[in-house]
Design a protein around this motif. Structure first.
Motif, PDB file in Angstrom:
ATOM      1  N   GLU A   1       0.819  -1.212   0.000  1.00 13.22           N
ATOM      2  CA  GLU A   1       0.000   0.000   0.000  1.00 13.22           C
ATOM      3  C   GLU A   1       0.858   1.270   0.000  1.00 13.22           C
ATOM      4  N   LEU A   2       2.163   1.098  -0.186  1.00 17.32           N
ATOM      5  CA  LEU A   2       3.058   2.255  -0.220  1.00 17.32           C
ATOM      6  C   LEU A   2       2.721   3.157  -1.403  1.00 17.32           C
ATOM      7  N   LEU A   3       2.570   4.436  -1.137  1.00 12.59           N
ATOM      8  CA  LEU A   3       2.350   5.391  -2.219  1.00 12.59           C
ATOM      9  C   LEU A   3       3.633   5.539  -3.033  1.00 12.59           C
ATOM     10  N   TYR A   4       4.760   5.662  -2.324  1.00 17.63           N
ATOM     11  CA  TYR A   4       6.076   5.709  -2.951  1.00 17.63           C
ATOM     12  C   TYR A   4       7.010   4.813  -2.160  1.00 17.63           C
ATOM     13  N   SER A   5       8.046   4.314  -2.822  1.00 18.16           N
ATOM     14  CA  SER A   5       8.985   3.410  -2.160  1.00 18.16           C
ATOM     15  C   SER A   5      10.415   3.732  -2.583  1.00 18.16           C
ATOM     16  N   VAL A   6      11.362   2.945  -2.071  1.00 23.79           N
ATOM     17  CA  VAL A   6      12.762   3.127  -2.446  1.00 23.79           C
ATOM     18  C   VAL A   6      12.951   2.919  -3.945  1.00 23.79           C
ATOM     19  N   THR A   7      12.078   2.136  -4.556  1.00 26.47           N
ATOM     20  CA  THR A   7      12.139   1.924  -6.011  1.00 26.47           C
ATOM     21  C   THR A   7      12.017   3.242  -6.760  1.00 26.47           C
ATOM     22  N   ASP A   8      11.068   4.076  -6.351  1.00 27.58           N
ATOM     23  CA  ASP A   8      10.867   5.376  -7.011  1.00 27.58           C
ATOM     24  C   ASP A   8      12.098   6.261  -6.874  1.00 27.58           C
ATOM     25  N   VAL A   9      12.762   6.153  -5.734  1.00 25.68           N
ATOM     26  CA  VAL A   9      13.968   6.959  -5.493  1.00 25.68           C
ATOM     27  C   VAL A   9      15.111   6.479  -6.382  1.00 25.68           C
ATOM     28  N   LEU A  10      15.324   5.160  -6.444  1.00 20.75           N
ATOM     29  CA  LEU A  10      16.426   4.611  -7.235  1.00 20.75           C
ATOM     30  C   LEU A  10      16.230   4.840  -8.728  1.00 20.75           C
TER      31      LEU A  10
ATOM     32  N   GLY B   1      14.821   7.468  -9.881  1.00 22.26           N
ATOM     33  CA  GLY B   1      14.823   8.908 -10.096  1.00 22.26           C
ATOM     34  C   GLY B   1      13.454   9.489 -10.372  1.00 22.26           C
ATOM     35  N   GLU B   2      12.409   8.756  -9.965  1.00 24.30           N
ATOM     36  CA  GLU B   2      11.038   9.196 -10.247  1.00 24.30           C
ATOM     37  C   GLU B   2      10.416   9.989  -9.103  1.00 24.30           C
ATOM     38  N   MET B   3      11.095  10.011  -7.952  1.00 24.80           N
ATOM     39  CA  MET B   3      10.535  10.698  -6.794  1.00 24.80           C
ATOM     40  C   MET B   3      11.670  11.158  -5.871  1.00 24.80           C
ATOM     41  N   PRO B   4      11.633  12.404  -5.386  1.00 28.78           N
ATOM     42  CA  PRO B   4      12.649  12.827  -4.411  1.00 28.78           C
ATOM     43  C   PRO B   4      12.550  11.970  -3.146  1.00 28.78           C
ATOM     44  N   ILE B   5      13.676  11.690  -2.531  1.00 32.28           N
ATOM     45  CA  ILE B   5      13.694  10.813  -1.366  1.00 32.28           C
ATOM     46  C   ILE B   5      12.820  11.353  -0.235  1.00 32.28           C
ATOM     47  N   GLU B   6      12.810  12.660  -0.053  1.00 33.84           N
ATOM     48  CA  GLU B   6      12.034  13.242   1.037  1.00 33.84           C
ATOM     49  C   GLU B   6      10.543  12.947   0.884  1.00 33.84           C
ATOM     50  N   THR B   7      10.076  12.915  -0.364  1.00 36.57           N
ATOM     51  CA  THR B   7       8.664  12.620  -0.641  1.00 36.57           C
ATOM     52  C   THR B   7       8.344  11.151  -0.403  1.00 36.57           C
ATOM     53  N   ALA B   8       9.320  10.275  -0.652  1.00 35.89           N
ATOM     54  CA  ALA B   8       9.089   8.834  -0.559  1.00 35.89           C
ATOM     55  C   ALA B   8       9.167   8.293   0.862  1.00 35.89           C
ATOM     56  N   ILE B   9       9.700   9.075   1.794  1.00 36.74           N
ATOM     57  CA  ILE B   9       9.838   8.624   3.179  1.00 36.74           C
ATOM     58  C   ILE B   9       8.481   8.633   3.879  1.00 36.74           C
ATOM     59  N   THR B  10       8.213   7.575   4.616  1.00 40.53           N
ATOM     60  CA  THR B  10       6.958   7.410   5.353  1.00 40.53           C
ATOM     61  C   THR B  10       7.217   7.481   6.849  1.00 40.53           C
ATOM     62  N   ARG B  11       6.309   8.103   7.588  1.00 37.74           N
ATOM     63  CA  ARG B  11       6.425   8.120   9.047  1.00 37.74           C
ATOM     64  C   ARG B  11       5.754   6.870   9.613  1.00 37.74           C
TER      65      ARG B  11
ATOM     66  N   ARG C   1      23.488   6.651  -2.449  1.00 39.33           N
ATOM     67  CA  ARG C   1      24.368   7.589  -1.753  1.00 39.33           C
ATOM     68  C   ARG C   1      23.946   9.028  -2.039  1.00 39.33           C
ATOM     69  N   GLU C   2      23.720   9.329  -3.311  1.00 39.54           N
ATOM     70  CA  GLU C   2      23.354  10.695  -3.692  1.00 39.54           C
ATOM     71  C   GLU C   2      21.997  11.090  -3.118  1.00 39.54           C
ATOM     72  N   ALA C   3      21.073  10.126  -3.048  1.00 36.69           N
ATOM     73  CA  ALA C   3      19.756  10.415  -2.470  1.00 36.69           C
ATOM     74  C   ALA C   3      19.868  10.692  -0.972  1.00 36.69           C
ATOM     75  N   LEU C   4      20.630   9.875  -0.255  1.00 35.37           N
ATOM     76  CA  LEU C   4      20.764  10.041   1.190  1.00 35.37           C
ATOM     77  C   LEU C   4      21.475  11.337   1.553  1.00 35.37           C
ATOM     78  N   GLN C   5      22.382  11.778   0.694  1.00 35.38           N
ATOM     79  CA  GLN C   5      23.084  13.036   0.955  1.00 35.38           C
ATOM     80  C   GLN C   5      22.117  14.219   1.047  1.00 35.38           C
ATOM     81  N   GLN C   6      20.960  14.090   0.394  1.00 35.24           N
ATOM     82  CA  GLN C   6      19.979  15.174   0.398  1.00 35.24           C
ATOM     83  C   GLN C   6      19.248  15.314   1.733  1.00 35.24           C
ATOM     84  N   ILE C   7      19.228  14.240   2.524  1.00 37.58           N
ATOM     85  CA  ILE C   7      18.413  14.270   3.747  1.00 37.58           C
ATOM     86  C   ILE C   7      19.171  13.856   5.005  1.00 37.58           C
TER      87      ILE C   7
END
Length: 260
Positions: free
Chosen positions: A55-64, A66-76, A108-114
């Motif tokens: 039921e994930l709206l976005y996942s690590v797949t979207d980040v890898l 390049g379809e979604m910024p990592i900050e948007t894909a993170i779930t609380r 690595r590049e995605a994690l550097q952003q957050i």
């Protein structure tokens, strides 16, 4: 700046995901800002954090991809930390990025952003050496290796240390083994004691004093989508992971003090 730690072992069934989830929860209980990154297409760390992987709206797949910024894909999660979740879609990412330039460094590049938003980023790796796992090992500062005290596990440990050496030489010169954690520990078993002694001799101070015992509550907690500290906080498993988190913080503080 976050300390980024991979939980890795090329042998399955050693408590890798259990360690990722429960270490994240324990660090959060100790008032640290924690992100758990699920890099296994089985999505067990996602589910163990109380998040439905399908039921994930976005996942690590979207980040890898390049379809979604990592900050948007993170779930609380409802258990004190945040999650970059995974599901079966991750299995198709390797082919999609195989020809991409810099493919080993996408995470690595995605994690550097957050990373400035967290104290700890815990990356749960799959028990295989794939391009996805290489991405994880290229992105982290160190590796925490959970392992059972049995001889087959020692063989798997040798394979993993060779992999870490190769990644260090080719992609991530700062990568190091943070420590080795004994899991599913039964002190009554002579083989367990023998292997534990070998680990003490080989790894010395890198072998954590904290030991994770075989524990029914620890095994039951994932079925409820909870880290064990939220399922049964007085259980031996919950206490053991809190001890691990506390020991990790103490060692980290000691390193900072020695660098001052």
């Amino acid at each position: 700046m976050a300390q980024i730690i991979a939980i890795a072992n090329q042998k399955g069934g050693v408590g890798k995901t259990t360690t990722a989830v429960n270490l994240a929860a324990s660090l959060a209980v100790l008032k640290k800002r924690v992100l758990l990154v699920d890099m296994d297409s089985q999505g067990n760390a996602t589910m163990g954090s109380g998040i439905q992987k399908n039921e994930l709206l976005y996942s690590v797949t979207d980040v890898l991809l390049g379809e979604m910024p990592i900050e948007t894909a993170i779930t609380r999660a409802e258990v004190g930390y945040k999650v970059l979740g995974a599901n079966r879609e991750l299995a198709g990412v390797e082919l999609a990025i195989a020809e991409q330039e810099g493919r080993e460094f996408i995470l690595r590049e995605a994690l550097q952003q957050i990373e400035d938003k967290f104290d700890y980023i815990i990356v749960d790796c799959a028990p295989s050496l794939s391009l996805i796992t290489v991405n994880a090992l290229a992105a982290v500062d160190s590796v925490l290796i959970p392992m059972q005290c049995e001889y087959y596990a020692l063989e798997g440990l040798a394979d993993l240390t060779q992999t870490i050496d190769r990644i260090q030489q080719a992609l991530n010169p700062d990568l190091q083994i943070m420590g080795v954690l004994r899991t599913m520990f039964d002190a009554r078993n002579a083989l367990t004691r023998d292997v534990s002694s070998e680990l003490e001799q080989y790894f010395g101070k890198k072998l954590y004093d904290a030991v994770i015992p075989r524990n029914v509550r620890l095994a039951e907690a994932p079925a409820h989508g909870l880290p064990v500290i939220y399922f049964e906080k007085s259980s031996k498993g919950a206490v053991a992971y809190l001890n691990l988190a506390a020991e990790m913080l103490k060692k980290s503080k000691g390193k900072k003090g020695s660098n001052a």
